[in-house]
Each structure stands twice: as structure tokens, then as C-alpha cells.
Design a protein around this motif. Structure first.
Motif, PDB file in Angstrom:
ATOM      1  N   ILE A 140       1.123  -1.648  -9.562  1.00  0.00           N
ATOM      2  CA  ILE A 140       1.369   0.190  -9.649  1.00  0.00           C
ATOM      3  C   ILE A 140       1.851   0.526 -11.269  1.00  0.00           C
ATOM      4  O   ILE A 140       2.765  -0.141 -11.544  1.00  0.00           O
ATOM      5  CB  ILE A 140       2.088   0.586  -9.047  1.00  0.00           C
ATOM      6  N   GLY A 141       0.978   1.118 -11.939  1.00  0.00           N
ATOM      7  CA  GLY A 141       1.393   1.451 -13.350  1.00  0.00           C
ATOM      8  C   GLY A 141       1.175   3.041 -13.463  1.00  0.00           C
ATOM      9  O   GLY A 141       0.476   3.798 -12.818  1.00  0.00           O
ATOM     10  N   ASP A 142       1.619   3.627 -14.647  1.00  0.00           N
ATOM     11  CA  ASP A 142       1.444   4.969 -15.183  1.00  0.00           C
ATOM     12  C   ASP A 142      -0.079   5.088 -15.637  1.00  0.00           C
ATOM     13  O   ASP A 142      -0.648   4.103 -16.354  1.00  0.00           O
ATOM     14  CB  ASP A 142       2.597   5.217 -16.059  1.00  0.00           C
ATOM     15  N   LEU A 143      -0.644   6.242 -15.327  1.00  0.00           N
ATOM     16  CA  LEU A 143      -1.879   6.471 -15.891  1.00  0.00           C
ATOM     17  C   LEU A 143      -1.714   7.472 -17.174  1.00  0.00           C
ATOM     18  O   LEU A 143      -1.199   8.646 -16.840  1.00  0.00           O
ATOM     19  CB  LEU A 143      -2.713   7.009 -14.797  1.00  0.00           C
ATOM     20  N   GLY A 188       0.721  -1.361   0.032  1.00  0.00           N
ATOM     21  CA  GLY A 188      -0.142   0.206  -0.062  1.00  0.00           C
ATOM     22  C   GLY A 188       0.789   1.046  -0.065  1.00  0.00           C
ATOM     23  O   GLY A 188       0.520   2.273  -0.753  1.00  0.00           O
ATOM     24  N   TYR A 189       1.800   1.124   0.488  1.00  0.00           N
ATOM     25  CA  TYR A 189       2.868   2.252   0.850  1.00  0.00           C
ATOM     26  C   TYR A 189       3.826   2.623  -0.355  1.00  0.00           C
ATOM     27  O   TYR A 189       4.178   3.576  -0.679  1.00  0.00           O
ATOM     28  CB  TYR A 189       3.631   2.442   2.179  1.00  0.00           C
ATOM     29  N   ASP A 190       4.116   1.564  -1.088  1.00  0.00           N
ATOM     30  CA  ASP A 190       4.559   1.629  -2.405  1.00  0.00           C
ATOM     31  C   ASP A 190       3.609   2.347  -3.345  1.00  0.00           C
ATOM     32  O   ASP A 190       4.258   3.189  -4.179  1.00  0.00           O
ATOM     33  CB  ASP A 190       4.867   0.098  -3.003  1.00  0.00           C
ATOM     34  N   ALA A 191       2.437   2.132  -3.263  1.00  0.00           N
ATOM     35  CA  ALA A 191       1.547   2.777  -4.542  1.00  0.00           C
ATOM     36  C   ALA A 191       1.370   4.244  -3.702  1.00  0.00           C
ATOM     37  O   ALA A 191       1.462   5.056  -4.659  1.00  0.00           O
ATOM     38  CB  ALA A 191       0.273   2.092  -4.272  1.00  0.00           C
ATOM     39  N   PHE A 192       1.381   4.327  -2.614  1.00  0.00           N
ATOM     40  CA  PHE A 192       1.132   5.858  -1.953  1.00  0.00           C
ATOM     41  C   PHE A 192       2.143   6.597  -2.341  1.00  0.00           C
ATOM     42  O   PHE A 192       2.203   7.805  -2.865  1.00  0.00           O
ATOM     43  CB  PHE A 192       0.712   5.722  -0.516  1.00  0.00           C
ATOM     44  N   ARG A 193       3.493   6.165  -2.247  1.00  0.00           N
ATOM     45  CA  ARG A 193       4.780   7.036  -2.632  1.00  0.00           C
ATOM     46  C   ARG A 193       4.920   7.362  -4.138  1.00  0.00           C
ATOM     47  O   ARG A 193       4.898   8.243  -4.495  1.00  0.00           O
ATOM     48  CB  ARG A 193       5.979   6.135  -1.998  1.00  0.00           C
ATOM     49  N   PHE A 194       4.391   6.113  -4.880  1.00  0.00           N
ATOM     50  CA  PHE A 194       4.134   6.547  -6.392  1.00  0.00           C
ATOM     51  C   PHE A 194       2.899   7.583  -6.657  1.00  0.00           C
ATOM     52  O   PHE A 194       3.589   8.502  -7.511  1.00  0.00           O
ATOM     53  CB  PHE A 194       3.670   5.192  -7.021  1.00  0.00           C
ATOM     54  N   LEU A 195       2.137   7.754  -5.933  1.00  0.00           N
ATOM     55  CA  LEU A 195       1.057   8.757  -6.147  1.00  0.00           C
ATOM     56  C   LEU A 195       1.676   9.957  -5.578  1.00  0.00           C
ATOM     57  O   LEU A 195       1.106  11.128  -6.321  1.00  0.00           O
ATOM     58  CB  LEU A 195      -0.245   8.328  -5.522  1.00  0.00           C
ATOM     59  N   ARG A 196       2.341  10.281  -4.381  1.00  0.00           N
ATOM     60  CA  ARG A 196       2.787  11.303  -3.840  1.00  0.00           C
ATOM     61  C   ARG A 196       3.659  12.005  -5.261  1.00  0.00           C
ATOM     62  O   ARG A 196       3.684  13.073  -5.154  1.00  0.00           O
ATOM     63  CB  ARG A 196       3.611  11.075  -2.758  1.00  0.00           C
ATOM     64  N   LYS A 197       4.646  11.116  -5.767  1.00  0.00           N
ATOM     65  CA  LYS A 197       5.480  11.674  -6.700  1.00  0.00           C
ATOM     66  C   LYS A 197       4.827  11.966  -8.259  1.00  0.00           C
ATOM     67  O   LYS A 197       5.220  13.100  -8.433  1.00  0.00           O
ATOM     68  CB  LYS A 197       6.381  10.600  -6.862  1.00  0.00           C
ATOM     69  N   HIS A 198       3.860  11.046  -8.627  1.00  0.00           N
ATOM     70  CA  HIS A 198       3.435  11.476  -9.837  1.00  0.00           C
ATOM     71  C   HIS A 198       1.959  11.852  -9.976  1.00  0.00           C
ATOM     72  O   HIS A 198       1.399  12.345 -10.880  1.00  0.00           O
ATOM     73  CB  HIS A 198       3.335   9.910 -10.741  1.00  0.00           C
ATOM     74  N   ARG A 199       1.151  12.039  -8.780  1.00  0.00           N
ATOM     75  CA  ARG A 199      -0.192  12.437  -8.532  1.00  0.00           C
ATOM     76  C   ARG A 199      -1.101  11.748  -9.570  1.00  0.00           C
ATOM     77  O   ARG A 199      -2.123  12.102  -9.349  1.00  0.00           O
ATOM     78  CB  ARG A 199      -0.134  14.011  -9.038  1.00  0.00           C
ATOM     79  N   ARG A 200      -1.005  10.573 -10.038  1.00  0.00           N
ATOM     80  CA  ARG A 200      -1.655   9.923 -10.754  1.00  0.00           C
ATOM     81  C   ARG A 200      -1.014   8.463 -10.873  1.00  0.00           C
ATOM     82  O   ARG A 200       0.013   8.405 -10.991  1.00  0.00           O
ATOM     83  CB  ARG A 200      -2.158  10.390 -12.034  1.00  0.00           C
ATOM     84  N   ALA A 201      -2.145   7.448 -10.993  1.00  0.00           N
ATOM     85  CA  ALA A 201      -1.339   6.055 -11.173  1.00  0.00           C
ATOM     86  C   ALA A 201      -2.857   5.205 -11.754  1.00  0.00           C
ATOM     87  O   ALA A 201      -3.910   5.409 -11.421  1.00  0.00           O
ATOM     88  CB  ALA A 201      -0.991   5.195 -10.051  1.00  0.00           C
ATOM     89  N   ARG A 202      -2.397   4.068 -12.275  1.00  0.00           N
ATOM     90  CA  ARG A 202      -3.315   3.017 -12.536  1.00  0.00           C
ATOM     91  C   ARG A 202      -3.057   1.791 -11.773  1.00  0.00           C
ATOM     92  O   ARG A 202      -1.964   1.382 -11.779  1.00  0.00           O
ATOM     93  CB  ARG A 202      -2.962   2.713 -13.849  1.00  0.00           C
TER      94      ARG A 202
END
Length: 394
Positions: free
Chosen positions: A387-390, A361-375
Motif C-alpha cells: 500500500i502506498g500514497d497516490l 486486504g483490510y489493511d488496504a481497505f482502511r487506508f483507502l477509507r482514510k485517504h480515499r486514494r492509494a497505489r
């Protein structure tokens, strides 16, 4: 394993099982000696807490058993690293110097050291308190001898010191109305719950439910920020349809908690449990009113939200668990989660599985903090939250 089964456990078998969870890279005596000292201190703190909060502290006896088990684990680890068998020391617990023997019966069991107690004191007795102080003194002597170099390369001297510790440890357990066998059995259950030999996933909790009431085995969720009325919100979409409410941080200081639903998706993917995700996706088990009311109801949802919030408060001080891997999260935090979900189906989830869910969950959270969007993709078959780019045009 029950207390009776603990009594039938061989001392050497316990030592062999404890060895499997000795994961410290440095195999000197320093680490387990410090641990032994610390756990004796924790045992003393349990007694002090019962004296201070006699009426409200209801977990006294279970805590004594747990802490005795932790003391025993470090004791067994010290002996193991020094090449000393627990049975050899147990053989000498009730012997004087004239009867001392360097080798004992390898089949010696915990039940041979003491009888099962018939009365369990509800409060610490004066004898128990004094014995714990004596135990602290014996452990302090071992530490002092180690620091002075008197037992570092002298197995016989170390064995003598450890027998003295074990002798007092047995007496302490008798005076507490418990057994070392019970403490050993519960200690093994706890350690393998946290650090198992093999990581085996059980079937999903809703495996036998109707397909339209199961958590998704595979599902793609898009998470992104969008400005509305001059204010940024987080939106979530599944198959192009908005899921749940648009979110902000709900905090005076921005901390990106607006992305916190990723924790619930991780719980769904890894634990196969998430009342919040069921609510978001309208997958409550309505065909079974009791499950719908209890496991999928408002109280279960609030408990899950409480878990996510509690962990988040700790994660903020640890860079949101960046760089942490399996085995790194606090055991105390994981045990607290178990208490949160007591009485619910998620109580069956082992501690290592909770850790997996939290870290993903925190892997995904940190990705979203950095990129502000995710798939995000819930992949329950692999117990993964992928976790992937949106794409920007989404």
C-alpha cells in the motif's frame, strides 16, 4: 492422516503435537478447563441438531469426529499443563482401583484403547446420548473440584478425575462408531492448518500456465475517487488504463464497500487465486477450456464475491479488523470460507493463508477509507499487497 494412521498414533505423541498449538499466555488450568466444558457442550449440540434436523443434517458423523477431536485437544492440554502424560491415564482407563498404576507404557497408542468400529450409526443412539450426558457430568465435576481448589496442587487427584473423563470419552467414541485416534489425527490437521509451526507458501496455482494467462506476479493498481455528474465513484487504473467498472457502495447507508476490489487483489497476491481479478484484468485461462469454465467462470467469480461480502458484514462490527494480527481472526469464519470454495482450487489454501489475505486486504481497505486514494502493488513473490500514497495529480 487417516483413521488407521490415527489408531497407530501414540497418545504421548498427540499430546506433544497438541502442545505446539497451546498458545494461550496464561498457563493455568482455567483456559483449557473452560474449553473442555465448551467443546463437550458443542458435541451435545451436534447430537441435538441431528435429532432436530435428521433428514437435512448430513454432516453429523464428520462433526462428531471434529468435536471429539476438540474435546481431546483441551483434555490433552489440561494434562500437559499439569505434567500428566496421556499414556499414564490411558493405561488406567480399563483398570480398577486395585490395578491402578501411576505410570503406563509410553508407547500406548490410540488403537490400544479401542478397536476400529465396523458400523457407524447414522443417527445418535440412546446409549451415545446418555454417555455424552455422563461425559458432561464428569467434566462438570473436574470444574467443580478446580473451583474448590481440590485439584489445583494435587496431581494425583486431578489424574483420577481425568481418567474418569477419558474412560467416558472412549466409550462415547465407540458408541458413535468412530475412534479417538481418527479424531486426534483430524484435530492435528485442523490445528496446524490454522496455526502451523512454519508458514510455507506453495507454488502459485497457475505456475504451469502460459505466461499471458497467469495472474500478475507484480502489478501496480491506482485506486481513487472521482466525481462524475455530482456523484462520487471509485475508479481503478493499471498503467493509466481504467480497470473494471466505476463503483459505488450499492447500499442505503454508505460503508465504503466501493473500495472492496482491494480484497480481490489481496487474494490474488497472497492466495494466488482470484477469479474476479482474472476477469478484471482479462486473464482467464482460455487455452484450457475446463479451467476457464470452472475455475475462472461466473460461478467461481460469484463465490469469491460472496466470500468478500460475507467477511465484510462481520468486519464492520470489528472496526474492519483494525489492530488484529495473524492468529486473531475467528476460526469459524475461516472454516466457513473453506466450505465456500469446496471443489475449487482455492480449497487447497490453508486457513492461515486465508487469514493473511483477509488481513492484508483490510489493511488496504482502511487506508483507502482514510485517504480515499492509494497505489496498490500486487507482489506475489512476497505474497504481499503493498500500500502506498497516490500522487494527487494522478
Amino acid at each position: 492422516m487417516s483413521g488407521d494412521e490415527g489408531a497407530s498414533m501414540r497418545l504421548n505423541d498427540y499430546q506433544a503435537e497438541a502442545r505446539k498449538t497451546d498458545r494461550a499466555g496464561d498457563k493455568t488450568l482455567a483456559f483449557p478447563l473452560l474449553g473442555l466444558c465448551g467443546e463437550v457442550g458443542t458435541l451435545l449440540r451436534v447430537v441435538k441438531k441431528k435429532q432436530r434436523d435428521a433428514a437435512s443434517y448430513r454432516g453429523y458423523t464428520p462433526d462428531v469426529i471434529e468435536e471429539l477431536g476438540d474435546v481431546l485437544w483441551y483434555f490433552a492440554t489440561i494434562a500437559d499443563r499439569a505434567g500428566i502424560r496421556l499414556s499414564d491415564m490411558g493405561h488406567n482407563v480399563n483398570r480398577g482401583l486395585k490395578d491402578w498404576s501411576d505410570t503406563g507404557d509410553a508407547s500406548l497408542r490410540f488403537g490400544d484403547l479401542q478397536e476400529v468400529a465396523t458400523v457407524i450409526p447414522l443417527v445418535p443412539t440412546e446409549a451415545f446420548e446418555n454417555t455424552l450426558l455422563e461425559l458432561a457430568g464428569e467434566v462438570g465435576t473436574v470444574l467443580s473440584d478446580y473451583q474448590a481448589g481440590r485439584i489445583t496442587n494435587n496431581q494425583a487427584a486431578l489424574k483420577g478425575r481425568l481418567v474418569a473423563v477419558l474412560r467416558v470419552l472412549v466409550r462415547a467414541s465407540i458408541e458413535a462408531g468412530v475412534t479417538l485416534g481418527e479424531a486426534a489425527a483430524k484435530n492435528l490437521h485442523k490445528t496446524f492448518d490454522r496455526w502451523p509451526e512454519k508458514f510455507v507458501y506453495s507454488t502459485p496455482f497457475d505456475e504451469d500456465e502460459k505466461p499471458f494467462e497467469q495472474l500478475p506476479r507484480s502489478l501496480v493498481i491506482d485506486v481513487f475517487e472521482r466525481e462524475v455528474g455530482g456523484k462520487l465513484y471509485v475508479f481503478q487504473q493499471c498503467n493509466g488504463v481504467n480497470t473494471g467498472d466505476r463503483l459505488t457502495d450499492n447500499a442505503l447507508e454508505p460503508d465504503d464497500y466501493r473500495f472492496h476490489d482491494v480484497f480481490h487483489y489481496a487474494y490474488a497476491a497472497v492466495l494466488t487465486w482470484s477469479p474476479v481479478t482474472r476477469s478484471l484484468l482479462r486473464l482467464k485461462r482460455k487455452s484450457k477450456p475446463k479451467l476457464d469454465e470452472v475455475e475462472d467462470g461466473a460461478r467461481a467469480t460469484l463465490i469469491e464475491e460472496g466470500i468478500a461480502t460475507s467477511i465484510f458484514g462481520q468486519a464492520k462490527h470489528l472496526q474492519f479488523f483494525d489492530g488484529l494480527k495473524r492468529g486473531d481472526l475467528s476460526l469459524d469464519m475461516l472454516k466457513a470460507i473453506r466450505q465456500f470454495v469446496a471443489g475449487y482450487e482455492a480449497e487447497e489454501c490453508p486457513l492461515w493463508l486465508w487469514e493473511d489475505a483477509i488481513l492484508q486486504g483490510y489493511d488496504a481497505f482502511r487506508f483507502l477509507r482514510k485517504h480515499r486514494r492509494a497505489r496498490l502493488t500486487i507482489d506475489m513473490a512476497q505474497r504481499k499487497l503493498l500500500i502506498g500514497d497516490l500522487p494527487r495529480d494522478t
